[in-house]
Design a protein around this motif. Structure first.
Motif: not given
Length: 522
Positions: A180-183, A185-194, A200-206
């Protein structure tokens, strides 16, 4: 902190080690090989289909490849594997090789940069290096790219369906373990805002996002204080970001009136209410009624957040119904559409309808003992399983409107339209199927691959444009999708985008297949 923390060099299938041992034992350890990663078909969700994918996962894969190395403890563990007769599975000579070469720093990867649009049979990642090491990368690469690509693709489709409204990833509780962590990130790449996934958010800096669940209201009800007091308690905790879940008891007769009461109290205290969330019932009808009630109370900017089994098709249907409902109820439809937000969980995180991308990793070339590259091919009764053999380059061709019209595979020394002549673009698996494009029909030709990992340097280098930060990736994804024809972006029965071969590449493929078949019949 990393999404890849805890995955070592033995994150692979047994048969990869078994094949690597054969290569080492038979003297092929230093032979250079080329493997291509590609997928065979776009996701088909049953009632709707994707016309493209969004390549995702490359950044975390390269990050993992930089540092991973077989340890003494792992070599020792492998030395204790035994066959059915009690003999060692892995020979000492292979284990010695693994202790020295059990890393990926001898490999070079060329790839389509992360977050770009890709299509079936296009080589997304090209791996070149010593045969056993390139072979050992297969399982990890497929694991780290297939699932994120699947999720980013669905996320991009949901974003398109939402017509510019914010989309939030809420799927952590229904996803496949730590993937779900990769998912997220992938959702954010695909255009999701959060995403609601805090780790995952902490790891990705968001920053993560979320409201509250029905349990909050239920607890206050069980304690004898009721829904209104539960809303007041949440508002005291989050006065400037107060989004209230209004369907625990009765959305229109209890939840909405109580929410408006709390919003009025927040307004009097100098705060701006965030909005309401709907998680059940006829979401289109309830959204229009909620908007009408909020407007009448003067909260014309309060957002309406929808959740509950949403995906791209459901959102499309909800918006279609809402347009009719809003007109009938006298609600400003364009403004209502602009105040919507969608929380998408299960159907995104599981890619409901098509839960696995058919990405594969195939050997397409091997250097012989003289250092000459020899193309390799797999022959199948199913033509779609025949890969594109040999060393190659990939290009994207744009028509005079600036729209992507075809991806073309050529030999390494070729450039499409360099001679100013028309090109025949061949179907990769149907002989005799081709189309011709003249230079006058082309506005530009773009190379798709760049070197993203060069393990020959110390430390290994990773191209800064291979992945990038999330804002860059999201923008890259949006821009690439915008170059597709509307028919390719269509949610249902999309138009087929063609990945094609030039004359020389098609001739090599035909020759190798014919030679392989004649070796059986002749």
């Amino acid at each position: 902190m990393s999404l890849r923390e805890g995955r070592g060099p033995l994150f692979t299938d047994h048969y990869q080690l078994a094949m690597a041992q054969v290569h080492v034992r038979e003297g092929l350890a230093d032979r250079l090989a080329q493997f291509d990663y590609f997928y065979r078909s776009n996701p088909d969700y049953g009632s709707h289909q994707a016309g493209f994918c969004v390549a995702t996962g490359l950044g975390p894969l390269l990050e993992w490849m930089q540092d991973v190395h077989v340890t003494d403890a792992e070599v020792d563990a492998l030395s204790r594997f035994t066959t059915s007769t009690g003999a060692p599975v892995f020979e000492p000579a292979f284990l010695d090789w693994l202790a020295e070469h059990g890393h990926f720093r001898d490999l070079v990867l060329e790839a389509v940069p992360e977050a770009r649009v890709v299509h079936p049979h296009l080589p997304i990642v090209v791996v070149t290096g010593p045969l056993p090491q390139a072979q050992l990368l297969e399982t990890a690469l497929l694991n780290m790219l297939n699932y994120p690509t699947l999720i980013a693709t669905k996320a991009a489709r949901i974003v398109k369906s939402a017509k510019g409204a914010p989309t939030l990833e809420f799927g952590m509780r229904r996803g496949p373990g730590v993937a779900v962590d990769e998912a997220a990130r992938a959702a954010l790449v695909g255009g999701f805002v959060a995403t609601s996934n805090v780790q995952a958010s902490v790891a990705l800096g968001v920053q993560s996002a979320g409201t509250h669940a029905h349990a909050l209201i239920q607890a206050w009800m069980a304690d004898g204080r009721g829904e209104l007091e539960a809303f007041r308690a949440f508002a005291r905790s989050a006065p400037d970001d107060c989004v209230l879940l209004v369907d625990t008891i009765d959305t229109l007769r209890s939840g909405m009136p109580n929410a408006i009461t709390v919003f009025e109290e927040l307004r009097e205290a100098g705060h701006t209410p965030g909005g309401v969330r709907l998680d059940s019932g006829d979401l289109a009808y309830l959204s229009v009624q909620a908007a009408k009630m909020l407007d009448e109370a003067g909260f014309t900017e309060a957002r309406i957040v929808l959740s509950s089994e949403l995906d791209e098709l459901t959102i499309w249907q909800i918006l279609t119904q809402m347009a009719d409902e809003a007109d009938r109820e006298g609600v400003d439809w364009p403004r209502l559409r602009g105040r919507m937000t969608y929380g998408v969980g299960t159907r995104l995180i599981t890619s409901e309808g098509d839960g696995a991308l058919d990405g594969v990793y195939k050997l397409v070339g091997l250097q012989d003992e003289h250092g000459e590259w020899q193309p390799a091919v797999k022959v199948s009764e199913n033509p779609v399983k025949v890969p594109i053999p040999g060393r190659k380059r990939a290009w994207r061709v744009y028509d005079t409107r600036g729209h992507a019209t075809a991806d073309v595979i050529t030999e390494p020394d070729a450039t499409p339209f360099a001679d100013g002549q028309p090109m025949r673009l061949h179907h990769p698996h149907r002989d005799g199927a081709f189309r011709t494009i003249a230079p006058s029909e082309v506005s530009r030709v773009e190379p798709l691959h760049e070197v993203v990992f060069d393990g020959r340097t110390t430390p290994p280098t990773v191209s800064p444009s291979a992945s990038g930060d999330l804002a860059t990736l999201r923008r890259r994804c949006t821009d690439d999708i915008a170059t597709l024809d509307a028919g390719v972006r269509r949610l249902v029965n999309p138009h087929t985008y063609h990945v094609s071969l030039d004359d020389r590449t098609k001739a090599v493929q035909r020759e190798l297949v014919a030679r392989a078949r004649s070796s059986v019949t002749g």
